[in-house]
Design a protein around this motif. Structure first.
Motif, PDB file in Angstrom:
ATOM      1  N   ASP A   1       1.011  -1.234   0.016  1.00 55.50           N
ATOM      2  CA  ASP A   1      -0.019   0.045   0.036  1.00 55.50           C
ATOM      3  C   ASP A   1       0.847   1.194  -0.110  1.00 55.50           C
ATOM      4  O   ASP A   1       2.030   1.289   0.071  1.00 55.50           O
ATOM      5  N   VAL A   2       0.208   2.487   0.081  1.00 54.32           N
ATOM      6  CA  VAL A   2       0.929   3.690   0.030  1.00 54.32           C
ATOM      7  C   VAL A   2       0.442   4.379   1.066  1.00 54.32           C
ATOM      8  O   VAL A   2      -0.765   4.549   1.505  1.00 54.32           O
TER       9      VAL A   2
ATOM     10  N   PHE B   1      -5.031   4.868  -3.565  1.00 55.86           N
ATOM     11  CA  PHE B   1      -3.874   4.855  -4.591  1.00 55.86           C
ATOM     12  C   PHE B   1      -4.504   3.845  -5.717  1.00 55.86           C
ATOM     13  O   PHE B   1      -5.507   2.979  -5.466  1.00 55.86           O
ATOM     14  N   ASP B   2      -3.840   3.728  -6.770  1.00 57.09           N
ATOM     15  CA  ASP B   2      -4.227   2.712  -7.764  1.00 57.09           C
ATOM     16  C   ASP B   2      -2.789   2.470  -8.628  1.00 57.09           C
ATOM     17  O   ASP B   2      -1.883   3.441  -8.515  1.00 57.09           O
TER      18      ASP B   2
ATOM     19  N   THR C   1      -2.980   8.629  -7.710  1.00 63.10           N
ATOM     20  CA  THR C   1      -3.897   8.844  -6.761  1.00 63.10           C
ATOM     21  C   THR C   1      -4.841   9.820  -7.047  1.00 63.10           C
ATOM     22  O   THR C   1      -4.606  10.721  -8.013  1.00 63.10           O
ATOM     23  N   ASP C   2      -6.231   9.749  -6.629  1.00 65.28           N
ATOM     24  CA  ASP C   2      -7.233  10.853  -6.985  1.00 65.28           C
ATOM     25  C   ASP C   2      -7.113  11.915  -6.032  1.00 65.28           C
ATOM     26  O   ASP C   2      -7.953  12.774  -5.935  1.00 65.28           O
ATOM     27  N   LEU C   3      -6.171  12.041  -4.927  1.00 63.97           N
ATOM     28  CA  LEU C   3      -6.303  12.994  -3.858  1.00 63.97           C
ATOM     29  C   LEU C   3      -5.307  14.281  -4.384  1.00 63.97           C
ATOM     30  O   LEU C   3      -4.357  14.058  -5.175  1.00 63.97           O
TER      31      LEU C   3
ATOM     32  N   GLY D   1      -1.333  13.700 -10.209  1.00 58.76           N
ATOM     33  CA  GLY D   1      -1.730  12.418  -9.477  1.00 58.76           C
ATOM     34  C   GLY D   1      -0.929  11.490  -9.558  1.00 58.76           C
ATOM     35  O   GLY D   1      -0.997  10.323  -8.866  1.00 58.76           O
ATOM     36  N   ARG D   2       0.175  11.491 -10.037  1.00 59.54           N
ATOM     37  CA  ARG D   2       1.337  10.464 -10.219  1.00 59.54           C
ATOM     38  C   ARG D   2       2.117  10.528  -8.924  1.00 59.54           C
ATOM     39  O   ARG D   2       2.370  11.531  -8.408  1.00 59.54           O
TER      40      ARG D   2
END
Length: 171
Positions: A37-38, A53-54, A74-76, A140-141
């Motif tokens: 995970d991140v 994250f993805d 990530t979409d954050l 988002g990278r």
């Protein structure tokens, strides 16, 4: 005639050993990290929290705690991340093997320098003297690597570590 044979044998052996050592350094010790995970350290309780994250791609090696590299999306937003998690003033990404093409240290460093990416603390002392650093860009990278902290710098250069550093676990 025997001298020529020995010279060719010696040069050939040195060349072969060089190729083998290159292979081990660049390819041999790395393994793909499956799962994982991140995490970023929260400003509230100073503990790591998993973020959204993805597309996580990660590599690591048992030969050094500094060989971990990862890429994700990530979409954050950076504003939300900056308010919620511990940011770092500076961070310098470490080079990754060329074959791990999602992680380009020069490009990441340029984005950090330009302010289009922000570095965060992903974990303190993930191994003795080693912190996990996470950099996230405006689009988002995200990128993750390990770097020595103050205790690691002291421990590995031979100076006295001091009481502010955690105890080093022995195996």
């Amino acid at each position: 005639m025997m001298g020529k044979f020995l010279a060719v044998l010696l040069v050939g052996s040195a060349f072969g050993a060089g190729i083998f050592m290159y292979y081990l350094q660049v390819y041999g010790f790395y393994d793909e990290v499956v799962g994982g995970d991140v995490q970023l350290v929260s400003v509230v309780d100073d503990l790591p929290e998993t973020i959204s994250f993805d597309n996580l791609q990660a590599i690591d090696a048992d030969s050094s705690p500094l060989r971990y590299r990862a890429c994700f999306t990530t979409d954050l937003s950076l504003s939300l991340l900056s308010e919620t998690y511990v940011g770092l003033e500076t961070a310098t990404p470490r080079n990754a093997p060329e074959w791990f093409d999602c992680f380009d240290a020069a490009t990441i460093a340029a984005e950090l320098e330009a302010g289009t990416a922000i570095p965060f603390l992903g974990g303190k002392n993930v191994e003795f003297g080693v912190d996990r650093i996470v950099a996230i860009t405006e689009d988002g990278r995200g990128y993750v690597w390990h770097d020595l902290n103050d205790c690691g710098d002291k421990a590995y250069d031979g100076t006295i570590v001091g009481e502010e550093c955690p105890r080093r676990e022995t195996e």
